[in-house]
Design a protein around this motif. Structure first.
Motif, mmCIF file in Angstrom:
data_model
loop_
_atom_site.group_PDB
_atom_site.id
_atom_site.type_symbol
_atom_site.label_atom_id
_atom_site.label_comp_id
_atom_site.label_asym_id
_atom_site.label_seq_id
_atom_site.Cartn_x
_atom_site.Cartn_y
_atom_site.Cartn_z
ATOM 1 N N VAL A 21 55.164 26.561 47.273
ATOM 2 C CA VAL A 21 56.610 26.689 47.492
ATOM 3 C C VAL A 21 57.062 25.444 48.242
ATOM 4 O O VAL A 21 56.565 25.176 49.350
ATOM 5 C CB VAL A 21 56.947 27.960 48.291
ATOM 6 N N ASP B 78 59.970 27.616 43.825
ATOM 7 C CA ASP B 78 58.680 28.298 43.660
ATOM 8 C C ASP B 78 58.158 28.066 42.253
ATOM 9 O O ASP B 78 58.824 27.422 41.422
ATOM 10 C CB ASP B 78 58.840 29.801 43.950
ATOM 11 N N ALA C 195 60.296 33.760 47.315
ATOM 12 C CA ALA C 195 59.534 32.678 46.677
ATOM 13 C C ALA C 195 58.031 32.916 46.812
ATOM 14 O O ALA C 195 57.259 32.709 45.868
ATOM 15 C CB ALA C 195 59.935 31.344 47.295
ATOM 16 N N VAL D 49 53.208 26.808 51.514
ATOM 17 C CA VAL D 49 54.632 26.534 51.753
ATOM 18 C C VAL D 49 54.737 25.195 52.459
ATOM 19 O O VAL D 49 54.160 25.023 53.540
ATOM 20 C CB VAL D 49 55.280 27.649 52.591
ATOM 21 N N SER E 129 55.347 33.951 43.717
ATOM 22 C CA SER E 129 54.493 32.806 43.359
ATOM 23 C C SER E 129 53.093 33.298 42.998
ATOM 24 O O SER E 129 52.579 34.259 43.614
ATOM 25 C CB SER E 129 54.423 31.810 44.516
#
Length: 783
Positions: free
Chosen positions: A697, A714, A687, A658, A691
């Motif tokens: 993300v 995502d 997200a 992320v 994923s």
């Protein structure tokens, strides 16, 4: 009410028709009668005075005036003086000489003077002598002709009679007058004939006949010269050029003394006649000022001026004059019928002015003289007569209204107030005024009551034209509450309100006109509001209208939906983990030792946590929808960074990275920090969960106009466009089949939608199957 209105309209048209027929008949009769001749002459004479013109330059008068009488002596003078005058004038080659002096006898005292005068006339060849009618009345049928020697020497004869009207004013004459056997042209025509004979090789037959007439009359042996029935023909109006003294005039004595210009008479029509006081004929004319009379010699000059100038005025034919008088009266009557009282009064006055102006101008424009008195009389009578009838009708109507209002319970007592008169019409007006005030107060009360109703209320006619609305209705359509909607179409105003089942418009023109509107119907408008439409026709009116009330059921329907969703959640989703726990416990009792205690406790813990999580999410969604937000300044960049940190553990377990790709230093706004953090966390959770392993993300914050855009992208399976409309509805799981291992009950994005919407923002989704999804949280930018 409609029948009464139609009856009053028919009665009004009938009264107007009767008045029009009577008034037009009167005008037509007056147009042919002589009863209004004095008024007609007043207008016609004013026109002649206003339209005066310069005297014709070819006309000269030699006046036998007071200075000549004083110099020569009393009248009659010796005829040798007249011979000398003719000789002096003829020496300047005039066109014609008109001696408006009667020489009907020989001069017994100076017979040689007659020879001189006859010889002067013969040598001149341009002298015209007058013919008079002896006596007055029907029996006067003998003409006073010049003495035969003078008649033979004269170049022409002509009568000098005029035709005075009843008031004694000379406005016309007959161009042909005399005995039936031998009539004479007017003196002015004889002068023109003589002038034509001196400049042309032949005379016209009319001039020849005029010249031969007296000879024939004088040669008759059986009757006196010029005797026989007297006839007059070809009456014409005198086109006066101006008042007395309008023409170039020289004194008789000045001509004899040679005290006139050398070319004073060259190429002119010279008319010699009496102008002294008490000598000769003096006439009242339309152009006379201050009762000043005009000598007969000037009247002859006026007639000759009109003929030389080509100005001829004739009385309009009876039929044409009648049409001239009827036309403005017809227009005034139509104005009374179609226009208001004040406009009709102005129209009648304007028509009167136009009639007067035309009466004055038409004689000079087209040579026709009209008698406008009949039209003016009709215009003067039309307005008061019609006003009298309408006033009578108004009094009758007020009496009926008083009786009707008394029957309806309104106070109609004719109470005396200070300043009231005893007029019966004013009493009734005052009574109706008081009743009208009560009705206005009642209308104001009803209107104010309508304005205070909480539900949008609309009053319209059968065609859907809005007559009255309250403020709630104006707020409902999104307009200014202070701006009325009167006159607009209710069909157009509610065009987006459709039936919830069929999708057809609830309010249409046909339904209103044909009275097919149901008393209750429910629909949804373009803003997603659920509305109950209550319709009530005004059945007590002849021309029925509609009362429409809109009841907003949106909150109630939303509450019902939430109740159904809660029941579904309780009966299905939250029961499933608890049922699983009970099943495990029953299996353990029935088959002890088959499942290790650690595994049993682990499963019970997992089901209990799932049940607790679903209950917590449901409570959070309910709180987000109903609780009061704690709005305070905050930084979206900091909120996003904290949320990314909180999701780090989940992302690590799933092998997802992320990152915050783009963000300003600060993104200030105002909001509830806890709820915004929860909304961002739900988006990031989804997200990460969807994923793939080693996926990424990406988060970012950018400014778009007056908004901050917080985006989360995502690399998951994506969402089909046709399913994106269901994303934010509660209890919607779009990936149950494709990703059954991913838990959840579909409340996360519903909470996101609720929080963002209550912050004044919107949600955007950019996704498709197989290419991931990007959620954009659009929030207002507030510094």
């Amino acid at each position: 009410m409609m029948t009464a209105g139609r009856t009053r309209g028919q009665q009004r048209r009938l009264e107007w028709s009767l008045l029009a027929a009577a008034l037009l008949g009167l005008v037509a009769w007056l147009s042919t009668a002589d009863s209004l001749s004095r008024m007609n002459h007043l207008v016609q004479d004013a026109g002649l005075r206003l339209l005066s013109r310069p005297a014709h330059p070819d006309i000269v008068i030699v006046a036998i005036d007071d200075p000549s009488i004083a110099a020569i002596g009393r009248w009659p003078w010796r005829r040798a003086l007249h011979a000398e005058l003719i000789a002096r004038v003829s020496a300047q080659q005039p066109r014609a000489i008109g001696m408006d002096v009667l020489f009907n006898e020989e001069d017994l005292d100076y017979p040689e003077d007659d020879v001189l005068l006859a010889d002067a006339m013969r040598r001149s060849g341009r002298v015209v002598l007058p013919v008079l009618r002896r006596g007055h009345g029907p029996a006067a049928n003998i003409a006073d002709l010049p003495w035969p020697a003078f008649a033979d020497a004269a170049a022409g004869l002509g009568h000098v009679h005029v035709a005075p009207d009843n008031d004694g004013v000379v406005r016309s004459l007959y161009l042909q007058e005399g005995p039936a056997a031998a009539s004479w042209q007017h003196f002015s025509m004889a002068l023109q004939c003589v002038a034509a004979s001196t400049s042309a090789s032949h005379k016209s037959p009319q001039c020849n006949a005029a010249r031969a007439a007296p000879v024939a009359g004088g040669a008759a042996a059986t009757e006196p010269p010029g005797s026989g029935p007297w006839q007059r023909a070809d009456r014409t109006l005198i086109a006066y050029a101006g008042g007395p003294g309008h023409f170039t005039t020289y004194s008789y004595i000045d001509v004899l003394r040679g005290q006139v210009p050398a070319d004073a008479f060259r190429g002119k029509y010279v008319i010699v006649g009496a102008a002294a006081s008490g000598l000769g004929d003096m006439f009242a004319t339309p152009v006379s000022e201050q009762s000043r009379l005009m000598p007969g010699v000037e009247v002859v000059a006026q007639v000759l001026d009109g003929r030389l100038s080509g100005v001829r005025i004739e009385p309009a034919a009876t039929a044409l004059n009648t049409l001239f008088n009827l036309a403005p009266v017809v227009c005034a009557l139509l104005a009374l019928l179609l226009l208001g009282p004040f406009v009709a009064l102005l129209t009648s006055a304007a028509l009167g002015v136009v009639t007067l102006l035309l009466s004055v101008a038409l004689p000079s424009w087209i040579g026709l003289q009209f008698a406008p008195a009949a039209a003016l009389t009709g215009l003067v009578l039309a307005y008061p007569l019609w006003s009298w009838r309408r006033l009578s009708a108004a009094a009758h109507f007020l009496r009926l209204e008083m009786e009707r209002l008394q029957r309806d319970g309104l106070s109609m007592r004719l109470l005396h107030r200070p300043g009231d008169s005893g007029d019966f019409l004013e009493k009734r007006i005052n009574a109706v005024e008081r009743a009208s005030r009560q009705l206005r107060d009642l209308h104001h009360f009803v209107s104010e009551s309508l304005q205070q109703l909480p539900s949008p209320t609309i009053v319209c006619d059968p065609q859907g034209r809005i007559l009255l609305t309250n403020m709630a209705a104006r707020r409902h359509v999104g307009g200014d509450p202070q701006v009325p909607l009167q006159g607009q179409s209710v069909v157009e105003l509610l065009h987006d309100l459709v039936h919830t089942g069929t999708g057809q418009p609830l309010v249409t023109q046909d339904k209103l006109h044909n009275h097919h509107m149901p008393e209750q119907s429910e629909g949804r408008d373009a803003q997603g509001r659920n509305l109950l439409v209550l319709c009530k026709p005004f059945t007590d009116l002849a021309k029925a209208g509609w009362l429409l009330t809109l009841v907003d059921l949106t909150d109630m329907r939303r509450a019902q939906l939430q109740r159904d969703q809660a029941m579904n959640f309780i009966s299905h989703d939250i029961r499933a983990p608890n049922a699983s726990i009970l099943t495990l416990l029953e299996m353990q009792r029935a088959y002890p030792g088959r499942m290790p205690d650690d595994e049993l406790m682990l499963r019970i813990e997992r089901y209990a946590r799932a049940s607790l999580g679903m209950a917590e999410n449901f409570v959070k969604l309910a709180s987000a929808e109903s609780q009061e937000y704690r709005m305070a300044p905050l930084d979206l960049v900091a909120v996003l960074a904290e949320t990314v940190d909180d999701i780090w553990a989940l992302a690590r377990d799933r092998g997802v990275e992320v990152t915050i790709a783009t963000a300003p230093e600060t993104a200030p706004t105002v909001g509830d920090r806890a709820l915004l953090s929860r909304a961002l966390a739900n988006v990031l959770n989804n997200a990460v969960k969807f994923s793939p392993e080693e996926g990424t993300v990406q988060c970012s914050i950018v400014q778009r106009g007056a908004h901050w855009i917080v985006s989360v992208r995502d690399e998951g399976p994506g969402i089909a466009p046709e399913l994106q409309g269901q994303l934010f509805a509660p209890f919607q799981r779009l990936h149950d089949r494709s990703h059954p291992a991913i838990g959840g009950v579909g409340l996360g994005l519903a909470l996101v939608h609720t929080v963002i919407h209550r912050h004044g923002g919107t949600l955007e989704v950019d996704s498709d199957v197989g290419r991931g999804a990007e959620f954009r949280l659009v929030l207002p930018l507030r510094n």
